[in-house]
Design a protein around this motif. Structure first.
Motif, PDB file in Angstrom:
ATOM      1  N   GLY A 102       0.810  -1.205   0.000  1.00 45.18           N
ATOM      2  CA  GLY A 102       0.000   0.000   0.000  1.00 45.18           C
ATOM      3  C   GLY A 102       0.841   1.252   0.000  1.00 45.18           C
ATOM      4  N   PHE A 103       0.237   2.347  -0.399  1.00 47.36           N
ATOM      5  CA  PHE A 103       0.928   3.637  -0.391  1.00 47.36           C
ATOM      6  C   PHE A 103      -0.089   4.757  -0.183  1.00 47.36           C
ATOM      7  CE2 PHE A 103      -0.053   5.467  -4.654  1.00 47.36           C
ATOM      8  CZ  PHE A 103      -0.698   4.380  -5.224  1.00 47.36           C
ATOM      9  N   THR A 104       0.409   5.850   0.379  1.00 46.06           N
ATOM     10  CA  THR A 104      -0.413   7.048   0.556  1.00 46.06           C
ATOM     11  C   THR A 104      -0.471   7.792  -0.759  1.00 46.06           C
ATOM     12  OG1 THR A 104       0.209   7.209   2.864  1.00 46.06           O
ATOM     13  CG2 THR A 104      -0.535   9.247   1.824  1.00 46.06           C
ATOM     14  N   CYS A 156      -2.610   7.747  -9.215  1.00 41.19           N
ATOM     15  CA  CYS A 156      -1.314   7.778  -9.910  1.00 41.19           C
ATOM     16  C   CYS A 156      -0.224   7.255  -8.984  1.00 41.19           C
ATOM     17  CB  CYS A 156      -0.973   9.195 -10.348  1.00 41.19           C
ATOM     18  SG  CYS A 156      -2.216   9.916 -11.438  1.00 41.19           S
ATOM     19  N   LEU A 157       0.542   6.272  -9.479  1.00 42.09           N
ATOM     20  CA  LEU A 157       1.580   5.622  -8.677  1.00 42.09           C
ATOM     21  C   LEU A 157       2.957   5.884  -9.286  1.00 42.09           C
ATOM     22  CD1 LEU A 157       2.645   3.633  -6.520  1.00 42.09           C
ATOM     23  CD2 LEU A 157       2.010   1.761  -8.067  1.00 42.09           C
ATOM     24  N   ASP A 158       3.867   6.354  -8.451  1.00 41.47           N
ATOM     25  CA  ASP A 158       5.256   6.615  -8.854  1.00 41.47           C
ATOM     26  C   ASP A 158       5.908   5.331  -9.389  1.00 41.47           C
ATOM     27  OD1 ASP A 158       8.061   7.176  -8.858  1.00 41.47           O
ATOM     28  OD2 ASP A 158       7.734   8.717  -7.333  1.00 41.47           O
ATOM     29  N   ALA A 168       8.132   3.445  -6.940  1.00 38.33           N
ATOM     30  CA  ALA A 168       7.627   2.945  -5.653  1.00 38.33           C
ATOM     31  C   ALA A 168       7.981   1.467  -5.477  1.00 38.33           C
ATOM     32  CB  ALA A 168       6.109   3.133  -5.584  1.00 38.33           C
ATOM     33  N   CYS A 206       6.190  -0.659  -4.123  1.00 39.60           N
ATOM     34  CA  CYS A 206       4.968  -1.445  -4.355  1.00 39.60           C
ATOM     35  C   CYS A 206       4.546  -1.438  -5.823  1.00 39.60           C
ATOM     36  CB  CYS A 206       3.839  -0.922  -3.470  1.00 39.60           C
ATOM     37  SG  CYS A 206       3.405   0.805  -3.790  1.00 39.60           S
ATOM     38  N   LYS A 241       4.068  -1.514   7.049  1.00 41.58           N
ATOM     39  CA  LYS A 241       2.925  -0.610   6.984  1.00 41.58           C
ATOM     40  C   LYS A 241       1.647  -1.194   7.585  1.00 41.58           C
ATOM     41  CE  LYS A 241       4.784   1.595   2.875  1.00 41.58           C
ATOM     42  NZ  LYS A 241       4.525   2.069   1.513  1.00 41.58           N
TER      43      LYS A 241
HETATM   44  C1  LIG Z   1       0.256  13.384   1.372  1.00 34.91           C
HETATM   45  C2  LIG Z   1       1.020  12.446   0.448  1.00 34.91           C
HETATM   46  C3  LIG Z   1       0.526  12.196  -0.809  1.00 34.91           C
HETATM   47  C4  LIG Z   1       1.204  11.311  -1.679  1.00 34.91           C
HETATM   48  N1  LIG Z   1       0.658  11.068  -2.899  1.00 34.91           N
HETATM   49  C5  LIG Z   1       1.257  10.165  -3.711  1.00 34.91           C
HETATM   50  C6  LIG Z   1       0.651   9.806  -4.953  1.00 34.91           C
HETATM   51  O1  LIG Z   1      -0.418  10.306  -5.316  1.00 34.91           O
HETATM   52  N2  LIG Z   1       1.284   8.881  -5.726  1.00 34.91           N
HETATM   53  C7  LIG Z   1       2.465   8.278  -5.346  1.00 34.91           C
HETATM   54  O2  LIG Z   1       2.976   7.434  -6.086  1.00 34.91           O
HETATM   55  N3  LIG Z   1       3.060   8.606  -4.169  1.00 34.91           N
HETATM   56  C8  LIG Z   1       2.485   9.519  -3.344  1.00 34.91           C
HETATM   57  N4  LIG Z   1       3.050   9.811  -2.142  1.00 34.91           N
HETATM   58  C9  LIG Z   1       4.308   9.165  -1.761  1.00 34.91           C
HETATM   59  C10 LIG Z   1       4.116   7.695  -1.399  1.00 34.91           C
HETATM   60  O3  LIG Z   1       3.091   7.515  -0.434  1.00 34.91           O
HETATM   61  C11 LIG Z   1       5.425   7.091  -0.828  1.00 34.91           C
HETATM   62  O4  LIG Z   1       6.497   7.365  -1.712  1.00 34.91           O
HETATM   63  C12 LIG Z   1       5.288   5.590  -0.582  1.00 34.91           C
HETATM   64  O5  LIG Z   1       6.272   5.213   0.343  1.00 34.91           O
HETATM   65  C13 LIG Z   1       5.450   4.772  -1.853  1.00 34.91           C
HETATM   66  O6  LIG Z   1       5.314   3.396  -1.572  1.00 34.91           O
HETATM   67  P1  LIG Z   1       6.555   2.377  -1.391  1.00 34.91           P
HETATM   68  O7  LIG Z   1       6.909   2.442   0.070  1.00 34.91           O
HETATM   69  O8  LIG Z   1       5.998   1.070  -1.813  1.00 34.91           O
HETATM   70  O9  LIG Z   1       7.693   2.865  -2.268  1.00 34.91           O
HETATM   71  C14 LIG Z   1       2.402  10.700  -1.265  1.00 34.91           C
HETATM   72  C15 LIG Z   1       2.896  10.962   0.031  1.00 34.91           C
HETATM   73  C16 LIG Z   1       2.219  11.828   0.876  1.00 34.91           C
HETATM   74  C17 LIG Z   1       2.749  12.078   2.261  1.00 34.91           C
END
Ligand SMILES: Cc1cc2nc3c(=O)[nH]c(=O)nc-3n(C[C@H](O)[C@H](O)[C@H](O)COP(=O)(O)O)c2cc1C
Length: 166
Positions: free
Chosen positions: A39-41, A58-60, A63, A65, A98
């Motif tokens: 999961g991710f925020t 949208c996912l980076d 990431a 995940c 998480k």
């Molecule tokens: C308020 C907030 C909003 C976020 N929005 C996004 C988003 O829309 N897309 C994204 O890919 N990461 C976003 N992030 C960053 C991810 O939650 C963070 O990089 C996460 O650790 C990615 O997952 P991973 O641990 O599997 O790499 C956001 C972080 C915060 C604090």
């Protein structure tokens, strides 16, 4: 001879401009074929269509995940309540366990459900669209739940409470 130049905005200016957009905060979850939860925020969330019921997130591409979401059949979007700031921070932290102590359960479709959200949208992954350095996940919502409450808000790189105007 005419030459075409491509002007691009600096990442710093782009981020600064976007920081003026107030949004809600979501945690998006899925489960991989090995039974591991991910999961991710995410604040990059939007409704797309009412009929069919579609949303996007949208996912980076970088990431941890990413592979899990890129290959899973579905995901769950949790729209966070104002008292879930700790959860938002945890799901934004790389490497953290998480789901530890989160009270996670599994939906009938086998996706991770977290308690406490204002709404949960259970989605079948309808389409994945490359979007620059992010992947746009479009989901068809096949199940949802919701409750009354105040949302968690993200604005100018900080979490906020919503204070009703007027
Ligand atoms: C308020 C907030 C909003 C976020 N929005 C996004 C988003 O829309 N897309 C994204 O890919 N990461 C976003 N992030 C960053 C991810 O939650 C963070 O990089 C996460 O650790 C990615 O997952 P991973 O641990 O599997 O790499 C956001 C972080 C915060 C604090």
């Amino acid at each position: 001879m005419l030459t075409e130049t491509t002007e691009t905005i600096s990442p710093d200016l782009f981020r600064a401009a976007l920081s003026h957009w107030a949004s809600g905060v979501t945690v998006v979850t899925t489960r991989d074929a090995a039974g591991q939860n991910h999961g991710f925020t995410a604040s990059a969330f939007s409704s797309v269509s009412l009929d069919p019921a579609l949303v996007l997130v949208c996912l980076d591409n970088r990431a941890n995940c990413f592979d899990a979401f890129d290959s899973s059949e579905g995901f769950v979007v949790h729209l966070l309540a104002r008292d879930q700031q700790e959860l938002a921070g945890r799901f934004a932290s790389k490497g953290a366990d998480k789901f530890a102590g989160s009270g996670v359960t599994l939906s009938p479709a086998g996706q991770p459900l977290l308690p406490g959200a204002l709404a949960r949208l259970e989605c079948r992954t309808e389409r994945r669209v490359p979007g620059g350095d992010h992947l746009i996940l479009i989901g068809e919502v096949h199940q949802a739940s919701e409750r009354e409450g105040e949302p968690l808000v993200y604005f100018q790189r900080r979490f906020h409470d919503l204070t009703p105007a007027g």
